[in-house]
Design an enzyme around this catalytic site. Sequence first.
Site, mmCIF file in Angstrom:
data_model
loop_
_atom_site.group_PDB
_atom_site.id
_atom_site.type_symbol
_atom_site.label_atom_id
_atom_site.label_comp_id
_atom_site.label_asym_id
_atom_site.label_seq_id
_atom_site.Cartn_x
_atom_site.Cartn_y
_atom_site.Cartn_z
ATOM 1 C CD GLU A 40 143.880 47.704 105.639
ATOM 2 O OE1 GLU A 40 143.320 47.183 104.660
ATOM 3 O OE2 GLU A 40 144.925 47.249 106.131
ATOM 4 C CD GLU A 72 147.094 45.678 111.533
ATOM 5 O OE1 GLU A 72 147.636 45.282 110.474
ATOM 6 O OE2 GLU A 72 145.886 45.877 111.647
HETATM 7 C C1 XIL Z 1 146.449 39.852 107.730
HETATM 8 C C2 XIL Z 1 146.763 38.574 108.490
HETATM 9 O O1 XIL Z 1 147.957 38.749 109.199
HETATM 10 C C3 XIL Z 1 146.871 37.411 107.529
HETATM 11 O O2 XIL Z 1 147.009 36.186 108.243
HETATM 12 C C4 XIL Z 1 145.641 37.348 106.625
HETATM 13 O O3 XIL Z 1 145.824 36.332 105.652
HETATM 14 C C5 XIL Z 1 145.407 38.675 105.944
HETATM 15 O O4 XIL Z 1 145.311 39.693 106.924
HETATM 16 N N1 XIL Z 1 146.194 44.941 107.827
HETATM 17 C C6 XIL Z 1 145.294 44.461 108.745
HETATM 18 C C7 XIL Z 1 145.359 43.033 109.159
HETATM 19 O O5 XIL Z 1 144.500 45.233 109.305
HETATM 20 O O6 XIL Z 1 144.105 42.509 109.464
HETATM 21 C C8 XIL Z 1 146.044 42.171 108.122
HETATM 22 O O7 XIL Z 1 146.201 40.869 108.667
HETATM 23 C C9 XIL Z 1 147.371 42.773 107.728
HETATM 24 C C10 XIL Z 1 147.173 44.139 107.126
#
Ligand code: XIL
Length: 364
Positions: free
Chosen positions: A149, A254
């Site tokens: 990101e 994701e």
């Molecule tokens: C999220 C997790 O799912 C949560 O449990 C945590 O509290 C915050 O992070 N983008 C990403 C992930 O790259 O690492 C994030 O994961 C969601 C958004």
Amino acid sequence: MRILALLLVMLVPAAGPALKDLMPKGMLIGAAINKSQSDGTDTVADAIVEQQFNTISPENILKWGLVHPEPERYDFEPADHYVDFGQKHGMKVIGHNLVWHQQTPAWVFTDANGQRLSRERLLERMHDHIKTVVGRYRGRIHGWDVVNEAFDEDGTLRKSLWRDGIGDDYLLKAFEFAREADPQAELYYNDYNLWKPAKRSGALRLVKQLKDAGLRIDAVGEQGHWNMTAPSLDEIEATITDIAGAGVKAMITELDIDVLPRDPKMFGADLNARQQFKAATDIYAKGLPPEQQQALAKRYADAFALFLEHREHLSRITFWGVTDAHTWLNNFPLPGRTNHPLLWDRQGQPKPAFAAVAKTLEGK
Ligand code: XIL
């Protein structure tokens, strides 16, 4: 003997299709798992992961703040369990992530007196972390999200403590250090909303810079935190083909489909506003009605049909979670809602979306 066999058939639940067996060759399928899954306490999710997937990602365990909470202290125990879990089941184990602006402790950027670190000292800190974490799992972690990101929606570099402290080349440095720590591991850039052309242009520029610098980059991950209407299939398709056009593989890293209403004002809303938003938008707290189940199934089927069309460009599809019971979308962007973005419900039962994905893959 016949009676014994019959008894066995009755006792062992019908396995049904496993997504990993239905995927086209060369495209992995996985899920992000959390600590209760890698340490074996969440038996419901573990049974699904073991049956269905051939790759896992760590939802949180390998983020800086968890694996390296204090300057001289690493906490490798959960991560060791995570990597062991994947290896035991013959899965490709993913590392997520090395450099990000979130879930990174404040101490990383300052000295013992609270003063901001110089470029050289911050680079040194990044180097030590990457060398230690990637080095520990050398040969066992298949690929790393090196930077997560880093771009704003307009494709320019996001302002972050990493960028402020090191300069714009902090991304290249992270990739350089990761390759040095494990020359065999695949290295990825990962971000959300890469289906937006402006933002995607930033990631594609990075790929070119890395390649021009002779550094390794294997794939770009579009996170795939999508909803019922956005992105469109055309936008997903352009994401995949543009990434492939830059000379790397595309991945959906994701994947989940938010079924609840979202409003930009939810981000950063005060407590009172949050409660109002929650009351207005937590609309499937009693379960996802059949019509929405079918709509979700179709959305997933359409996405997977597209993934199949672009099988030569896509190396991995990973869901962000296993069942709806533990999806991060129950708490994002508002805490305490009941979301239904995944293929298994809160009890670990396959939803119509699971059958729709399996059927799409079977028809390949
Ligand atoms: C999220 C997790 O799912 C949560 O449990 C945590 O509290 C915050 O992070 N983008 C990403 C992930 O790259 O690492 C994030 O994961 C969601 C958004």
